[in-house]
Design an enzyme around this catalytic site. Sequence first.
Site, PDB file in Angstrom:
ATOM      1  CG  HIS A 224      42.616  46.698  46.291  1.00 31.66           C
ATOM      2  ND1 HIS A 224      42.612  47.362  45.093  1.00 31.66           N
ATOM      3  CD2 HIS A 224      41.175  46.840  47.035  1.00 31.66           C
ATOM      4  CE1 HIS A 224      41.386  48.079  44.854  1.00 31.66           C
ATOM      5  NE2 HIS A 224      40.567  47.860  45.945  1.00 31.66           N
ATOM      6  CG  HIS A 263      43.774  44.294  36.776  1.00 32.54           C
ATOM      7  ND1 HIS A 263      42.421  44.068  36.445  1.00 32.54           N
ATOM      8  CD2 HIS A 263      44.069  45.247  37.606  1.00 32.54           C
ATOM      9  CE1 HIS A 263      42.038  45.026  37.322  1.00 32.54           C
ATOM     10  NE2 HIS A 263      42.823  45.836  37.799  1.00 32.54           N
ATOM     11  CG  ASP A 314      48.828  49.510  42.567  1.00 38.86           C
ATOM     12  OD1 ASP A 314      48.654  50.752  42.742  1.00 38.86           O
ATOM     13  OD2 ASP A 314      48.263  48.489  42.441  1.00 38.86           O
TER      14      ASP A 314
HETATM   15  N1  COA Z   1      53.435  37.514  39.636  1.00 40.49           N
HETATM   16  C1  COA Z   1      53.572  36.343  39.446  1.00 40.49           C
HETATM   17  N2  COA Z   1      52.433  35.553  39.057  1.00 40.49           N
HETATM   18  C2  COA Z   1      51.389  35.814  38.683  1.00 40.49           C
HETATM   19  C3  COA Z   1      51.012  37.444  39.163  1.00 40.49           C
HETATM   20  C4  COA Z   1      52.073  38.071  39.719  1.00 40.49           C
HETATM   21  N3  COA Z   1      52.006  39.219  39.927  1.00 40.49           N
HETATM   22  N4  COA Z   1      49.666  37.593  38.949  1.00 40.49           N
HETATM   23  C5  COA Z   1      49.146  36.627  38.447  1.00 40.49           C
HETATM   24  N5  COA Z   1      50.309  35.393  38.388  1.00 40.49           N
HETATM   25  C6  COA Z   1      49.957  34.029  38.210  1.00 40.49           C
HETATM   26  C7  COA Z   1      49.153  33.602  38.976  1.00 40.49           C
HETATM   27  O1  COA Z   1      50.151  32.875  40.029  1.00 40.49           O
HETATM   28  C8  COA Z   1      48.583  32.404  38.065  1.00 40.49           C
HETATM   29  O2  COA Z   1      49.430  31.264  37.851  1.00 40.49           O
HETATM   30  P1  COA Z   1      48.940  29.897  37.963  1.00 40.49           P
HETATM   31  O3  COA Z   1      47.915  29.827  36.902  1.00 40.49           O
HETATM   32  O4  COA Z   1      50.070  28.843  37.553  1.00 40.49           O
HETATM   33  O5  COA Z   1      48.450  29.586  39.280  1.00 40.49           O
HETATM   34  C9  COA Z   1      48.192  32.935  37.001  1.00 40.49           C
HETATM   35  O6  COA Z   1      49.028  34.290  37.028  1.00 40.49           O
HETATM   36  C10 COA Z   1      46.617  33.718  37.006  1.00 40.49           C
HETATM   37  O7  COA Z   1      46.441  34.522  38.080  1.00 40.49           O
HETATM   38  P2  COA Z   1      45.050  34.710  39.163  1.00 40.49           P
HETATM   39  O8  COA Z   1      45.878  34.506  40.621  1.00 40.49           O
HETATM   40  O9  COA Z   1      44.424  33.592  38.662  1.00 40.49           O
HETATM   41  O10 COA Z   1      44.765  36.052  38.977  1.00 40.49           O
HETATM   42  P3  COA Z   1      43.591  36.787  39.934  1.00 40.49           P
HETATM   43  O11 COA Z   1      42.891  37.456  38.922  1.00 40.49           O
HETATM   44  O12 COA Z   1      43.150  35.933  41.239  1.00 40.49           O
HETATM   45  O13 COA Z   1      44.656  37.746  40.851  1.00 40.49           O
HETATM   46  C11 COA Z   1      45.938  39.881  41.295  1.00 40.49           C
HETATM   47  C12 COA Z   1      44.858  39.210  40.256  1.00 40.49           C
HETATM   48  C13 COA Z   1      45.797  41.112  40.905  1.00 40.49           C
HETATM   49  C14 COA Z   1      45.341  39.618  42.732  1.00 40.49           C
HETATM   50  C15 COA Z   1      47.314  39.147  41.013  1.00 40.49           C
HETATM   51  O14 COA Z   1      47.666  39.252  39.786  1.00 40.49           O
HETATM   52  C16 COA Z   1      48.324  39.553  42.045  1.00 40.49           C
HETATM   53  O15 COA Z   1      48.525  38.987  43.342  1.00 40.49           O
HETATM   54  N6  COA Z   1      49.229  40.540  41.524  1.00 40.49           N
HETATM   55  C17 COA Z   1      50.297  41.122  42.362  1.00 40.49           C
HETATM   56  C18 COA Z   1      49.418  42.301  43.276  1.00 40.49           C
HETATM   57  C19 COA Z   1      49.145  43.382  42.597  1.00 40.49           C
HETATM   58  O16 COA Z   1      49.871  43.969  41.800  1.00 40.49           O
HETATM   59  N7  COA Z   1      47.991  43.835  42.887  1.00 40.49           N
HETATM   60  C20 COA Z   1      47.611  45.332  42.423  1.00 40.49           C
HETATM   61  C21 COA Z   1      46.528  44.751  41.459  1.00 40.49           C
HETATM   62  S1  COA Z   1      45.751  46.148  40.794  1.00 40.49           S
END
Ligand code: COA
Length: 378
Positions: A224, A263, A314
């Site tokens: 987050h 996201h 971010d």
């Molecule tokens: N880096 C690499 N791969 C990523 C990624 C990232 N930042 N964000 C998503 N993915 C991949 C996931 O591993 C997943 O791959 P898979 O289908 O092979 O398992 C796919 O994209 C779908 O992502 P998912 O985890 O289902 O998305 P989510 O909605 O559950 O998670 C976040 C959203 C924001 C938690 C996630 O994108 C993340 O952890 N981002 C990094 C942290 C961040 O920047 N947070 C700030 C948010 S505003």
Amino acid sequence: MSDTTPTLYKGLVGVYADVSAVSKVMPETNSLTYRGYAVQDLCEETDFEQVAYLLWHGELPSAAQLAAFQAEERANRALSPALLRVLRDFPKDAHPMDAIRTAISFMGMEDPEAGDVSDAAQRRKAMRLLAKAPTAVAAAHRLAKGLEPIAPDPALPWCENFFHLVFGKVPQPEVIKSFDVSMILYAEHTFNASTFTARTVTSTGADIHGAITAGIAALKGPLHGGANEAVMHMLKEVGSPEAAEDWLEGKFDHRALVMGFGHRVYKSGDSRVPTMTKYAEKMAEVVGDRRWMETSRVLAAKMLRVKNIHPNLDFPAGPAYYLMGFDIPLFTPIFVCSRITGWAAHVFEQAADNRLIRPLSHYTGPEQRPVPPIAARG
Ligand code: COA
């Protein structure tokens, strides 16, 4: 799983938990409005103080309403001597997010209307939080660095005062504008994890200091708000635009998360990124250091090309704050000082039409069984 397994929404993906009139995310057009106004228009036409008023009152302020709002905020910035004493006793290596979470919790105990959760009292408390949070963030930060806290300056607007509290001086207007834009963009974003946490706490009838303390705890996590700090650590680890492609290949090899990307709601671009990138670029010009924005550009292009994943807010906010001169551990507390406005707007909304938030869990543990005597337990 058996036929009786209910439909599960892990992570509450796709679940509408309530109505809200505060903001609207439209992922299909990568857009975001606060009370009906596009955020990028608010960034160009207003400032953070006007946006705070908008989030809390539903409409932009008139000149007289804004003047009254500013006067109330400026009159409430000072910390109590008791809180300043407590801040001095914090461990020097405490994370600033833990410091502001504890400081806000303390403010809740000493608030003159601590036991009053009426709408009018909660709104007055929200104003006190908006006014005091920067003072507490900056004081804790300076004390951890062995510096004395700086008293707030009631002659300065909110954003200028923030720099005054941290650095003891106010930078040039371009820097203030970039910071102000980041405050507007961070202010509110529907039912994200910390806002939903604040609404959940409010739904129990608890007070706004408790709701915002819990919101801060949720915001700290790297999935987050903590991502803006992680982004800058990442950019420093990458080091240069030339190293970015190979660095990213290494992450892909390990299927590692790349911070500042992805996201839950936006899947084809975060509405806030173009505006924040524009102002992070301005910061790079002001400072005369293009390394971080160039490195960011290479990382973003490759993430899109290879993974089809876009950056989130971010990603440009991290280097923007770094270029403004803030220490990296301050990035998420800065986010707190802005998001207090959105959290509070949701606290007011939840309390006005409340129902206890209490979902169900589908049990997957052992069937009911007798308790064995202690001697019979291996
Ligand atoms: N880096 C690499 N791969 C990523 C990624 C990232 N930042 N964000 C998503 N993915 C991949 C996931 O591993 C997943 O791959 P898979 O289908 O092979 O398992 C796919 O994209 C779908 O992502 P998912 O985890 O289902 O998305 P989510 O909605 O559950 O998670 C976040 C959203 C924001 C938690 C996630 O994108 C993340 O952890 N981002 C990094 C942290 C961040 O920047 N947070 C700030 C948010 S505003």
